[in-house]
Scaffold this motif. Structure first.
Motif: not given
Lengths: 339, 706
Positions: A12, A15-16, A160, A294, A297-298, A302, B12, B15, B80, B211-212
């Motif tokens: 995470a 990502f930040i 996002f 989910n 969102k995905g 995309q 964190l 987020l 994906y 998951e998605s």
């Protein structure tokens, strides 16, 4: 490993960091993107010898003469590269990208003969003085890739973070087909095996149908009988695709027209004949958003990413006067494919 | 430092709560739903729940652009995309002559969607791949030579020679290939380069993609598994394993060949225990070895490296606990058994159907010499390992170390799970084997197979539990239905058309109630005169809109046993259908299938006539379809070279096709890929112009009571 370094390794955080880095560039990008079109368009010229070089490159890489599509694609990609490169220079990415800096220092050090101990800063300034940031192909490639990522990702990462309930809901509402459950059937069937009955199978199926109807036999009744069907005799909430996979192509196409609540048929399958009782036909359904959150969102993310790159390149292209020096009209087309 | 630390934490948390707070915590209605398997995740119960189970077709082994040896061949389909493919969507593939991912001008689509998929990218190079192919250009390491190799497909990026295979080989040396010890690529050691962190980023993406794409609604239309591949291949000996997690609780970072510091599966199981199964985090996992046929042998492990003698009883039990299944077939060949049709010799077998999907080499080095049948390590064929496992059990506290059930898989490196059809196979790894390289290097290879589980519903807990108890079968790529039960008292009563059980809609109920399904141990005998009986029922693939299913030819039961002297034996029994080949099963000119020859379904109750209650034994079912055209026959015919011509006519046609490909600049002068079209049953040990697609049930074991 200390806790801090452990923390640093958390995805995470990566990502930040990437986001923060990109955020700085974002502001520059906004300034750049919002700038009104300059009064006279800058020109990008793809010269004929450049095209010949592209053709030679393709031939060297593939071992055969390129076809028109391949040449068009190569020209289009050369234009995109040039646009991205100029965009990177406009954003002064050559001055803030540590990879580029590293490369320039390397080259300058290689060229430095007198004082091997020159500081990095000095070497870097020297490289800039020599215009290496404009002439080195590796730097050019780094800048193009960097710019591409910014075009593609910066607004996306902002989106996002801003992926609000409303946006997700909107996307979900606007794409009902992507998430809807197709029509589904709960049905029972009596199987008449072609292996067992041979050419008499269809007649046997018709005879059984009359028997089932006249004796009012329900699907759950053990007397319903029929031959063994290894997949089973009752299917719950199956889509037509599923039924096609189970019984073969022809079977599924005939199910739609059947009336529920009675024995119908016989219907042929890959295996034989079937008498079918539709218990329930569920119309296409829209699942609650929460059930497919989910997926929604995905898909949304995309779609944004790929659209973003396409649109940005298209938009950037419109800021330039593009001229292709070629005798072949087809290559001069302004409708080159984006690849 | 402290301040930075807490700031990071705040960021964190922010987020986590702003965008990752998963909203779909729907509770199960347990009052109406008491499945026999443990529920370890939150999801809606499935509308289509069958207590007597249903067959779900899936993929347990597929690579995407996250794998170094897919990306370098210009494959750009990510996890994906791979899940979308499994669900039926068409995907692009790189043109045969593409470079660095361009152009993606080919297209491929599965003939029928899958029910479940596990994506298994090479975990050893996650960090490097994340940095080189999925990070901003200013990421430390991005401009390293290794990264440039991956980006340009050139072993030496400053020279203009494109050679993705060499890049893949160079990348594999440190992390995959060493006999002991393993290391990341060198640039990971440079200042500021964080390959470990990058690996975790990629691992997170893999989890997000799973998951998605997992359908947690009651429709239960598709199941995904978080998974990866453990890629140990010391000096090219293949010890790969696919690591599949039960639910979304997984290890923080994949335990790879680098983590285990070399090819040590027992360390892998140990760490999986510490970090998953015994970690108290509701985590469960299993490992599936593949390509025993390529695992080679050493002086220490002369019988084969995939299934060596256990070091001790603990290791035997670890293997038995973590490894319920193995792949019977995949792209790089079959591992059931091996038979040479020219010399009529087999590796501990006389079964002529063991020519199936045999590749010539015995490890991943295509330049290595090809072992003869006599030299071939016996246990590199699964059937032999299964026999030896029973023989070894007494030495290891009764634990059979090789008690494997079966699946098939593709090992596709195109991001295309379950893409197994012969008539339009686009190759398995981007530019590596298209269009003609398949015929040059890959003539013995296959599109690979599928894994099938008998589970109550299409959801993770149900499918994972089926894998754990081995209620699975593998196919060579088609989708026949296969049920196999073992017991002592199944009725052998017959009526006018055959065994009564076989015409009883309650077959499955009888199968479970009076015995056990595939993958199990036979229950205890009630009478000393009982012999084991098996219900073997099969139904042909229903086919797709493009191609109706091929009729069945016959069903067999393969028995392996150990005699009182500790010697192993095997016997193949034909139990239903026909052994007669008419030659009319398909048209050798057009490849059209003749649907009037063969069977839609075959069912029998079989009793072992040679049963000896003192001998441990296993029994598995093998279902054979009628022969049809193999992928290579389709490819060769499309180029004007008919493998069914006489050999001299075939070679003449091949010469023309070779010359044409040279003149078009598609292959270098001197290459003769089309000559391989003329390999056939009478001039090659393993080649067949047709393919007899098949399915293998997991075995049912009998162990004498001591």
């Amino acid at each position: 490993m200390g806790f801090f370094s452990k923390t640093l390794r958390m995805p995470a955080l990566h990502f930040i960091f990437a986001g923060a880095l990109l955020f700085g560039v974002q502001q520059m990008w906004d300034a750049y993107a919002l700038k009104k079109n300059p009064p006279s368009l800058e020109e990008i010229v793809i010269k004929s010898d450049q095209i010949e070089q592209l053709k030679r490159d393709i031939k060297a890489q593939t071992g055969r003469d390129p076809n028109t599509f391949q040449i068009q694609a190569a020209i289009s990609s050369a234009i995109d590269d040039e646009i991205l490169y100029r965009g990177a220079l406009n954003l002064k990415l050559d001055q803030i990208n540590p990879g580029v800096r590293h490369r320039l220092v390397q080259i300058a050090r290689f060229m430095e003969t007198s004082s091997a101990s020159a500081s990095e800063d000095a070497l870097y300034r020297k490289a800039l003085d020599l215009g290496l940031d404009r002439s080195d192909p590796v730097v050019r490639r780094q800048l193009i890739t960097n710019m591409k990522l910014i075009v593609q990702k910066v607004p996306l990462s902002q989106d996002f973070k801003k992926l609000t309930k409303e946006e997700v809901q909107l996307y979900y509402d606007q794409h009902p087909d992507l998430f809807k459950l197709p029509e589904r059937y709960t049905l029972s069937h009596i199987y008449i095996s072609r292996d067992r009955w041979g050419s008499k199978a269809e007649d046997e199926a018709k005879r059984r149908l009359k028997e089932l109807q006249s004796q009012k036999i329900q699907p759950s009744d053990p007397k319903a009988g029929g031959d063994l069907f290894l997949r089973g005799n009752r299917f719950s909430t199956a889509t037509l695709t599923v039924l096609q996979n189970f019984f073969g192509y022809n079977f599924a196409s005939q199910i739609e027209s059947l009336k529920p609540g009675e024995w119908q048929g016989p219907i042929p399958s890959s295996y034989g004949w079937h008498l079918v009782w539709i218990e329930e036909k569920l119309d296409p359904q829209k699942p609650a958003l929460i059930q497919v959150m989910n997926q929604v969102k995905g898909n949304l993310l995309q779609e944004r990413e790929s659209l973003r790159l396409k649109e940005a390149l298209k938009e950037l292209r419109s800021r330039y006067q593009i001229r292709i020096e070629s005798k072949e009209a087809v290559l001069r087309s302004d409708r080159l494919p984006h690849v | 430092m402290i301040q930075a630390h807490s700031l990071l934490h705040r960021l964190l948390l922010l987020l986590l709560f702003s965008s990752f707070g998963l909203p779909y915590l729907i509770s199960c209605d347990s009052s109406t739903y008491t499945p026999p398997f443990q529920i370890t995740e939150q999801r809606e119960p499935c509308e289509n729940y069958q207590p007597l189970k249903q067959p779900f077709f899936g993929e347990t082994h597929v690579h995407t652009s996250y794998s170094f040896d897919a990306y370098v061949y210009s494959v750009r389909n990510d996890p994906y995309a791979a899940y979308q493919f499994a669900k039926g969507q068409a995907l692009p593939l790189p043109d045969a002559l593409a470079i660095s991912g361009n152009p993606q001008s080919r297209s491929t689509q599965i003939s029928k969607p899958l029910d479940f998929t596990a994506i298994t990218d090479h975990s050893e190079l996650f960090g490097e791949m994340q940095i080189c192919t999925r990070s901003p250009t200013d990421t430390a390491g991005y401009d390293s030579i290794s990264c440039q190799q991956m980006q340009t497909e050139k072993p030496n990026p400053s020279v203009d020679e494109i050679n993705p295979t060499n890049v893949a080989v160079i990348w594999a040396i440190n992390p995959l290939q060493r006999p002991a010890g393993a290391a990341p690529l060198e640039f990971c050691n440079e200042d500021g380069v964080d390959c470990d962190g990058a690996a975790i980023s990629m691992w997170q993406q893999i989890q997000d993609a799973a998951e998605s794409n997992y359908d947690r609604s009651s429709a239960c239309s598709f199941t995904t598994f978080v998974a990866y591949e453990y890629t140990a291949q010391p000096q090219f000996d293949n010890l790969h394993r696919n690591i599949i997690f039960r639910n979304s609780n997984v290890v923080n970072s994949p335990i790879s060949n680098v983590t285990t510091d070399g090819p040590f599966p027992s360390v892998l199981w140990q760490l999986l225990g510490e970090q998953c199964t015994n970690a108290g985090i509701n985590c469960d996992v299993l490992t599936i070895p593949h390509n025993a046929n390529l695992s080679g042998s050493t002086e220490e492990e002369p019988l084969g490296r995939m299934f060596p003698d256990p070091a001790n009883a603990y290791e035997a039990s670890q293997r038995a606990a973590y490894e319920p299944l193995t792949e019977m077939v995949q792209h790089k060949g079959g591992s059931e058994c091996r038979f040479d049709q020219l010399t009529q010799q087999g590796v501990q077998t006389v079964d002529e159907l063991c020519t199936f999907a045999q590749v010539t080499q015995n490890n991943l080095n295509s330049a290595a010499p090809h072992p003869t049948i006599a030299e071939f390590p016996t246990r590199d064929m699964v059937r032999n390992a299964l026999k030896d496992g029973m023989a070894l059990a007494p030495q290891f506290g009764g634990v059979n170390p090789f008690k494997y059930g079966f699946v098939g898989a593709t090992d596709s490196h195109n991001g295309t799970p379950g893409n197994t059809t012969e008539y339009n196979w686009p190759g398995h790894a981007g530019t590596n084997d298209s269009p003609y390289a398949n015929l040059i290097n890959g003539i013995y290879r296959t599109p690979g197979g599928l894994g099938v589980v008998w589970a109550e519903e299409n959801a993770r807990d149900s499918i994972f539990s089926a894998m754990r108890r081995k209620e699975t079968y593998g196919t060579s790529g088609t989708r026949p239905i296969l049920r196999f039960f073992g017991g002592w008292n199944y009725s052998t009563q017959r009526d006018a058309v055959g065994f009564s059980i076989c015409n009883n809609s309650n077959l499955a109920e009888i199968g479970y109630n009076q015995g056990v399904p595939m993958g199990s141990d036979l229950p205890n005998r009630l009478s000393s005169s009982d012999k084991p009986r098996f219900i073997l029922a099969a139904m042909k693939d229903a086919g797709s809109s493009q191609m109706p299913g091929t009729p069945l030819q016959r069903t067999q039961i393969v028995k392996g046993w150990v005699d009182s002297a500790g010697e192993t034996h095997e016997q193949v029994y034909n139990v239903a259908g026909t052994t007669q080949v008419t030659g009319n099963e398909f048209n050798t000119s057009t490849c059209a299938v003749n649907y009037s020859v063969g069977y839609n379904e075959l069912c029998t109750v079989w009793e072992d006539p040679d049963f000896d209650s003192t001998q441990p034994a296993f029994y598995y079912a093998r279902v054979l379809e009628n022969p049809t055209c193999r992928w290579s026959t389709y490819s060769c015919k499309a180029a004007g070279v008919d493998p069914y011509l006489s050999n001299s006519a075939c070679l003449s046609a091949a010469a023309i096709a070779n010359a044409q490909a040279v003149s078009e600049g598609q292959i270098p002068d001197g290459d003769t890929p089309f000559n391989n079209c003329c390999l056939n049953e009478s001039n090659d040990p393993f080649m067949s112009r047709s393919i007899q697609e098949r399915a293998w049930s997991s075995p049912i074991w009998y162990t004498p009571r001591s």
